[in-house]
Motif scaffolding. Structure first.
Motif, PDB file in Angstrom:
ATOM      1  N   ALA A   1      -5.515  -1.339  -8.451  1.00 12.35           N
ATOM      2  CA  ALA A   1      -5.492  -2.730  -8.917  1.00 12.35           C
ATOM      3  C   ALA A   1      -4.078  -3.277  -9.008  1.00 12.35           C
ATOM      4  N   ALA A   2      -3.072  -2.400  -9.141  1.00 12.02           N
ATOM      5  CA  ALA A   2      -1.693  -2.878  -9.252  1.00 12.02           C
ATOM      6  C   ALA A   2      -1.250  -3.593  -7.987  1.00 12.02           C
ATOM      7  N   SER A   3      -1.744  -3.155  -6.841  1.00 12.26           N
ATOM      8  CA  SER A   3      -1.378  -3.825  -5.588  1.00 12.26           C
ATOM      9  C   SER A   3      -1.926  -5.247  -5.553  1.00 12.26           C
ATOM     10  N   LYS A   4      -3.143  -5.427  -6.050  1.00 10.29           N
ATOM     11  CA  LYS A   4      -3.725  -6.777  -6.114  1.00 10.29           C
ATOM     12  C   LYS A   4      -2.917  -7.675  -7.045  1.00 10.29           C
ATOM     13  N   VAL A   5      -2.534  -7.154  -8.180  1.00 10.74           N
ATOM     14  CA  VAL A   5      -1.744  -7.931  -9.137  1.00 10.74           C
ATOM     15  C   VAL A   5      -0.390  -8.304  -8.541  1.00 10.74           C
ATOM     16  N   PHE A   6       0.241  -7.374  -7.845  1.00 14.62           N
ATOM     17  CA  PHE A   6       1.550  -7.663  -7.255  1.00 14.62           C
ATOM     18  C   PHE A   6       1.449  -8.769  -6.215  1.00 14.62           C
TER      19      PHE A   6
ATOM     20  N   VAL B   1       0.839  -1.203   0.000  1.00 17.79           N
ATOM     21  CA  VAL B   1       0.000   0.000   0.000  1.00 17.79           C
ATOM     22  C   VAL B   1       0.873   1.252   0.000  1.00 17.79           C
ATOM     23  N   LEU B   2       1.958   1.228   0.776  1.00 18.63           N
ATOM     24  CA  LEU B   2       2.850   2.386   0.816  1.00 18.63           C
ATOM     25  C   LEU B   2       3.585   2.587  -0.515  1.00 18.63           C
ATOM     26  N   ALA B   3       4.029   1.492  -1.127  1.00 20.15           N
ATOM     27  CA  ALA B   3       4.856   1.593  -2.327  1.00 20.15           C
ATOM     28  C   ALA B   3       4.038   1.725  -3.603  1.00 20.15           C
ATOM     29  N   ILE B   4       2.904   1.018  -3.686  1.00 17.00           N
ATOM     30  CA  ILE B   4       2.131   0.972  -4.930  1.00 17.00           C
ATOM     31  C   ILE B   4       0.819   1.741  -4.826  1.00 17.00           C
ATOM     32  N   GLY B   5       0.222   1.727  -3.638  1.00 16.69           N
ATOM     33  CA  GLY B   5      -1.072   2.373  -3.472  1.00 16.69           C
ATOM     34  C   GLY B   5      -2.178   1.350  -3.293  1.00 16.69           C
TER      35      GLY B   5
ATOM     36  N   ILE C   1      -7.540  -4.209   1.263  1.00 15.46           N
ATOM     37  CA  ILE C   1      -7.157  -2.919   0.705  1.00 15.46           C
ATOM     38  C   ILE C   1      -8.367  -2.154   0.176  1.00 15.46           C
ATOM     39  N   GLY C   2      -9.387  -2.887  -0.256  1.00 16.50           N
ATOM     40  CA  GLY C   2     -10.560  -2.230  -0.824  1.00 16.50           C
ATOM     41  C   GLY C   2     -10.536  -2.131  -2.323  1.00 16.50           C
ATOM     42  N   VAL C   3      -9.723  -2.974  -2.978  1.00 14.91           N
ATOM     43  CA  VAL C   3      -9.689  -2.987  -4.444  1.00 14.91           C
ATOM     44  C   VAL C   3     -11.009  -3.574  -4.955  1.00 14.91           C
ATOM     45  N   PRO C   4     -11.593  -3.006  -6.009  1.00 18.86           N
ATOM     46  CA  PRO C   4     -12.868  -3.537  -6.526  1.00 18.86           C
ATOM     47  C   PRO C   4     -12.744  -5.001  -6.956  1.00 18.86           C
ATOM     48  N   GLY C   5     -13.801  -5.753  -6.690  1.00 20.96           N
ATOM     49  CA  GLY C   5     -13.845  -7.164  -7.038  1.00 20.96           C
ATOM     50  C   GLY C   5     -14.788  -7.893  -6.098  1.00 20.96           C
ATOM     51  N   LEU C   6     -14.731  -9.216  -6.127  1.00 21.54           N
ATOM     52  CA  LEU C   6     -15.605 -10.005  -5.256  1.00 21.54           C
ATOM     53  C   LEU C   6     -15.307  -9.744  -3.786  1.00 21.54           C
ATOM     54  N   GLY C   7     -14.029  -9.596  -3.436  1.00 24.53           N
ATOM     55  CA  GLY C   7     -13.697  -9.301  -2.048  1.00 24.53           C
ATOM     56  C   GLY C   7     -14.273  -7.978  -1.602  1.00 24.53           C
ATOM     57  N   GLY C   8     -14.195  -6.954  -2.460  1.00 25.14           N
ATOM     58  CA  GLY C   8     -14.795  -5.668  -2.127  1.00 25.14           C
ATOM     59  C   GLY C   8     -16.307  -5.768  -1.990  1.00 25.14           C
TER      60      GLY C   8
END
Length: 280
Positions: free
Chosen positions: A143-148, A136-140, A222-229
C-alpha cells in the motif's frame, strides 16, 4: 398626440415551464445533466442490444447496473472502497502537509523560488505512472507504493496554485499591513493566506481527483488491494458486467469527492467575490 404604448414583459418562466419569449418548453438547469446521462445510458443499451457492439465485451447498461446493485450489498465491495479511500486520503494528506508550507516559502521568497524553479519545472511534468517501475523497485508492491504515487501526483497540483496565490497578493495590501506594523508573520497570517486560500481550494479539488486516479492506477497496475484490484480481478475472471459496474462505482466515488470539495469550498469561501456572484 398618440397615447403612450405600454409593453407587457413576459412572465418569468419557472422550472419545467415554457420559455416566456419563445413559448417552447424549458428544462430546469438541474435536470439537463440528468437527461444527458440518461440519453447516453439509453444509447449504450441500444447499441449493445442491437449487436452493434459485442455483448461479450460490452454488456448492456442495464446489466451493468444490476451487477452494481449486487456489488453494493457485497461486504467485499465496501472493503475495496475503503482501501482505495485510505490510499487516496493518505496520499492527499501528505501532499497537503508538504505542498502548502513549501508553496508559501517559494511564493514569499522570490530568490528561493528562482533557485528551485528549474527543479520544479523538471519534476512537475513527469507522469506519475512513469514512476511505477521505480516505485515497485524501491518501495515494493504494498500500500505504501499507492500512497507515494498519489502523494507525488497531488503535490504538484497543490504546490503551483499556492505559489501563484501567494505571489498574486495585492502589493498595496502588503504595504498597508507593514504600515500598521503587523510584522512578517502578521502579514502572512492576515493578508497573504486569505489571498492564497481560493487558489489553494481549487488546487485541493484538482489534487483530490488526481490522487484518486493514481490510487486506482496503482491498484490496477501494481495489484494493490482496492477498487482497481477488484476491477482487474473481474476482468481476469471474464465478468465484464461486474468489471463495468466497478468502473461506474469508481467514477461515482470521484464525482462524490469532487461534489464534497465543492460544497466545502462554497461554504469556506462564501466571502469571495466569485462565490458571492454564484449565490446571487
Amino acid at each position: 398626440m398618440t397615447p403612450p404604448t405600454t409593453t407587457t414583459r413576459p412572465e418569468h418562466a419557472g422550472p419545467g415551464t415554457r420559455d416566456g419569449r419563445s413559448g417552447r418548453p424549458r428544462l430546469p438547469g438541474a435536470a439537463l445533466p440528468a437527461v444527458t446521462v440518461l440519453g447516453v445510458l439509453l444509447l449504450a443499451e441500444l447499441v449493445s442490444r442491437l449487436g452493434v457492439l459485442p455483448t461479450r465485451y460490452f454488456p448492456p447498461a442495464s446489466e451493468m447496473f444490476v451487477a452494481l446493485a449486487g456489488q453494493v450489498v457485497d461486504p467485499s465491495f465496501w472493503v475495496s472502497v475503503g482501501q482505495t479511500l485510505q490510499g487516496w486520503g493518505a496520499g492527499l494528506g501528505i501532499a497537503v502537509l508538504l505542498a502548502v508550507p513549501v508553496g508559501l516559502a517559494l511564493g514569499t521568497v522570490p530568490l528561493l523560488y528562482t533557485a528551485v524553479r528549474p527543479i520544479v519545472e523538471f519534476l512537475r511534468p513527469i507522469p506519475s505512472v512513469a514512476l511505477i517501475p521505480l516505485v515497485v523497485l524501491a518501495i515494493g508492491t504494498g500500500a505504501a507504493s499507492k500512497v507515494f504515487l498519489a502523494a507525488f501526483a497531488a503535490f504538484w497540483q497543490l504546490l503551483i496554485p499556492v505559489i501563484y496565490g501567494v505571489r498574486d497578493t495585492d502589493p498595496v495590501a502588503r504595504d498597508t499591513g507593514r504600515a500598521f506594523r503587523l510584522g512578517r508573520f502578521g502579514v502572512l497570517r492576515w493578508i497573504v493566506l486569505p489571498a492564497a486560500v481560493p487558489y489553494l481550494a481549487t488546487g485541493l479539488r484538482i489534487a483530490s481527483a488526481t490522487a484518486l486516479i493514481l490510487a486506482v492506477t496503482a491498484e490496477l497496475v501494481i495489484g494493490v488491494p482496492g477498487l482497481g484490484g477488484a476491477i482487474n480481478l473481474a476482468r481476469s475472471a471474464g465478468a465484464p458486467d461486474r468489471m463495468y459496474a466497478l468502473i461506474i462505482a469508481t467514477g461515482l466515488l470521484g464525482w462524490g469527492l469532487n461534489a464534497a470539495f465543492r460544497a466545502v469550498e462554497r461554504r469556506v469561501l462564501h466571502w469571495h467575490p466569485s462565490h458571492r456572484e454564484a449565490v446571487a
